[in-house]
Design an enzyme around this catalytic site. Structure first.
Site, PDB file in Angstrom:
ATOM      1  N   CYS A 443       5.774   3.235  12.673  1.00  0.00           N
ATOM      2  CA  CYS A 443       6.125   2.637  11.387  1.00  0.00           C
ATOM      3  C   CYS A 443       5.216   3.105  10.251  1.00  0.00           C
ATOM      4  CB  CYS A 443       6.124   1.115  11.490  1.00  0.00           C
ATOM      5  SG  CYS A 443       4.548   0.396  12.024  1.00  0.00           S
ATOM      6  N   HIS A 487       3.601  -4.465  11.922  1.00  0.00           N
ATOM      7  CA  HIS A 487       4.627  -3.587  11.350  1.00  0.00           C
ATOM      8  C   HIS A 487       4.242  -3.222   9.921  1.00  0.00           C
ATOM      9  CE1 HIS A 487       8.479  -1.694  11.165  1.00  0.00           C
ATOM     10  NE2 HIS A 487       8.987  -2.518  10.267  1.00  0.00           N
ATOM     11  N   ASP A 503      13.002  -1.442   4.596  1.00  0.00           N
ATOM     12  CA  ASP A 503      12.326  -1.116   5.853  1.00  0.00           C
ATOM     13  C   ASP A 503      12.873   0.199   6.377  1.00  0.00           C
ATOM     14  OD1 ASP A 503      11.023  -0.979   8.245  1.00  0.00           O
ATOM     15  OD2 ASP A 503      11.440  -3.041   8.849  1.00  0.00           O
TER      16      ASP A 503
END
Length: 692
Positions: A443, A487, A503
């Site tokens: 991520c 995250h 995202d």
């Protein structure tokens, strides 16, 4: 404490005394001192083993070597090493501790020293006092485990060690004969049970002026999977941490898993390698403001957060009101991050409410947005060229910002990009390598590359870190958020909308933020075997263990000052204070003391009914003219009575009664009970004092 020169070699006994050196063959019965020494060494080994994860490797090796050496000496009956050996090992320990910690003070250095000193003390167990020093040094070492963890497993391990040390201590006070260790263990268990109510009262009422076992860490390296900055591309392989970060209980229906974004630090400044929080040079009145606007029904929930040594509170996006937190205040930054005035170095629980539908940030262009589009010169030239290409294909200017964002997301979905925990080390141009070469990462790579592309398109963008998702524990109804759920996502600023969450990881791997294909840490051999043989059983065991741990956290570790005052409210205090708590504790101490005094008086009256019965008979015989001493046994009294009263019915009856009294005390197979003897005593035809 060394033996004098010229004396024969002696082997030590931790319970006192010394004996000539003897060798014992395998399978022979060990003498008591050897058995007791080996048991004490085993308990010490257990105490030290619990610290292996917190002490240097050399400390573990040295301690294991010393304990093994002491075991061999005990088994073979060899003399203990002299002072030169002990002083040499002590000097080695001090030097190694200084080399490792650069100090002999502080938590880590202190624990290292206390562990080695405990092992070294076993090399001079020459007298009872040496054994007692080892006992209490081991008790102190037990306390140091709480400096690192107060988990249920740690408490269970300490309880086992405590019972072992109590058993050894009780055994040390039984110097006669060879009492079995099981007997000492039963006495130690009884002592622990008797002390449990006292421990419970002190736990409930002793004023908590600081967190349970609260001690500041030597550094700011917490357990959290997040940090105050993000260094992109320097991690070749991400190892997932399966430890728990948060536990969340929703009052009603929880949001979908894909919407569970627990907001943490927001990273804006980028120097080409590392992302950091914003350090704006604009005056305060020109800086961006939160301008948070919420709508719809809020989601109400309770969070139990593990300590992470930073002043961060993790709340669902977005919380307009401060969470209900005991003993400290929380405030919100312009980036919607909630902070406290002190680091969270203890388990903390707070209630909050969040609105899944929200809008924040300026709706029109502001000067301070310039911070959100800055890029360092000389980095990622190919990404800058990609931005020019997208402008030509989609359009340029604020009117096309949303279309440009969608074009970048579409490239992530269809460009062969993958989510992986082993992307390898990136070079200087991390965004270029992601967009054009590697096309893989986790991520942080995806979010960083996306923000760099957005800024190259003159779209304000920044990185938001926190936790995303979690899993529901069906046993207790709590959502468990683990460190592997850490995250990074992004926010882009759009005209008329403000900051919008994007995202990019969900465009590459939708399962990362959904209910499918959640990341999992590698399992141990036992857990993996159970999952292979019975996946349902593995999931149930894990859920039960998490639920038990949660109860431990809620009712033990999270028993705070506020809960103590709430307890006083339940006892009838309208506005309880620390003074009231002290009064209640003093009242309990007084009541317990009075109860103990009453018990002592009652026990004194009830103490050993056999001795009381013998004393009654001795006093009665004395009044009849028998000059008996207070320490004479019943058999001697019977002989004196027979001599004093001659061949009479009373002489025969009292003599037989005294012999049965002695037999009842010392014979394992006595047919007469004490109650029967008490009745027979009353039925004896005692002559009057003047007629014997």
């Amino acid at each position: 404490m060394n033996s004098a020169p010229g004396r024969p070699k002696l082997n030590s006994h931790p319970l006192g005394g010394q004996r000539p050196a003897q060798r014992w063959s395998v399978g022979a019965t060990l003498p008591r001192d050897t058995r007791d020494t080996l048991f004490l060494l085993a308990v010490i080994a257990w105490v030290v083993a619990m610290q292996i994860g917190h002490i240097p490797w050399w400390c573990t090796a040295l301690t294991a070597g010393v304990l093994a050496w002491r075991t061999v000496l005990a088994l073979k009956g060899l003399p203990l090493p002299g002072w030169a050996w002990r002083m040499g090992l002590l000097a080695l320990t001090l030097g190694a501790t200084w080399a490792t910690h650069q100090t002999l003070l502080g938590r880590d250095a202190g624990v290292t020293l206390i562990v080695v000193l405990l092992a070294l003390k076993t090399l001079e167990l020459r007298a009872r006092r040496d054994a007692f020093v080892v006992f209490f040094l081991a008790f102190f070492t037990l306390l140091t485990h709480f400096f690192y963890s107060q988990s249920l497993l740690t408490a269970a391990g300490i309880l086992i060690a405590l019972l072992g040390l109590l058993t050894a201590l009780v055994n040390a006070h039984m110097p006669v004969g060879r009492p079995p260790l099981a007997q000492a263990a039963r006495i130690a268990g009884g002592m622990a049970l008797l002390g449990a109510p006292i421990m419970l009262v002190l736990f409930m009422l002793f004023p908590r002026m600081s967190p349970l076992w609260g001690i500041p860490n030597d550094g700011m390296t917490g357990r959290s999977g997040l940090s105050g900055q993000m260094r992109v591309g320097q991690i070749a392989e991400l190892v997932l941490d399966d430890s728990i970060a948060l536990r969340v209980r929703f009052d009603g229906e929880p949001p979908p898993q894909r919407d569970l974004y627990f907001r943490g630090p927001v990273l804006t400044d980028f120097d080409g390698v590392e992302w950091r929080p914003l350090r704006s040079g604009f005056p305060a009145h020109m800086e961006l403001q939160a301008n948070l606007q919420v709508s719809g029904e809020p989601v109400r929930y309770e969070v139990t957060m593990e300590p992470h040594q930073r002043p961060w509170l993790f709340l669902l996006e977005a919380a307009a009101r401060a969470p209900q937190l005991l003993n400290t205040q929380a405030f919100m930054t312009p980036e919607l991050q909630w902070l406290t005035r002190r680091p969270m170095n203890e388990l903390v629980r707070y209630r909050a409410e969040s609105h899944p539908v929200f809008r924040h940030g300026p709706l029109t262009t502001a000067v301070a947005l310039q911070d959100q589009i800055e890029l360092p010169a000389g980095y990622n030239p190919r990404t800058l060229m990609l931005a020019q290409q997208l402008r030509r294909e989609v359009g340029a200017g604020p009117a096309f910002s949303e279309a440009l964002v969608n074009a970048a997301l579409q490239r992530l979905r269809t460009g062969g990009y993958t989510y992986t925990l082993e992307p390898g080390v990136y070079g200087q141009h991390t965004a270029d390598e992601f967009w054009f070469d590697k096309r893989e990462g986790f991520c942080e790579h995806i979010a960083s590359s996306f923000v760099i592309l957005m800024r190259a398109l003159d779209i304000p963008a920044r990185i938001v870190t926190g936790y995303q998702g979690g899993e529901l524990n069906a046993v207790d109804g709590f959502w468990t958020v683990r460190q592997r759920d850490a995250h990074a996502w992004t926010e882009v600023w759009l005209q008329g909308q403000g900051w919008v969450r994007v995202d990019p990881t969900s465009a590459v791997a939708p399962g990362r933020t959904g209910s499918l294909e959640r990341l999992r840490a590698p399992e141990g051999a036992l857990a993996g075997a159970i999952r292979t043989l019975n996946p349902d059983l593995s999931a149930q065991l894990r859920a039960v263990w998490d639920a038990v741990n949660n109860r431990w956290n809620q009712w033990v570790l999270n028993y705070t000052q506020g809960k103590q005052l709430d307890l006083l409210k339940n006892l009838g205090f309208k506005s309880p204070s620390w003074t009231d708590l002290a009064y209640v504790l003093m009242a309990v101490v007084v009541l317990v003391s009075l109860a103990g005094a009453a018990w002592t008086l009652w026990e004194r009256q009830q103490h050993d009914p056999w001795l009381r019965l013998l004393q009654r008979a001795r006093q009665r015989l004395h009044k009849l003219g028998l000059n008996n001493a207070h320490n004479l046994p019943p058999r001697t009294l019977a002989a004196q009575a027979q001599q004093r009263f001659g061949d009479t019915p009373f002489s025969h009856s009292v003599t037989q009664w005294l012999l049965k009294l002695e037999n009842q005390r010392y014979s394992r197979e006595s047919p007469v009970s004490l109650a029967t003897l008490q009745r027979e005593y009353k039925q004896l035809a005692w002559p009057k004092e003047g007629n014997q």
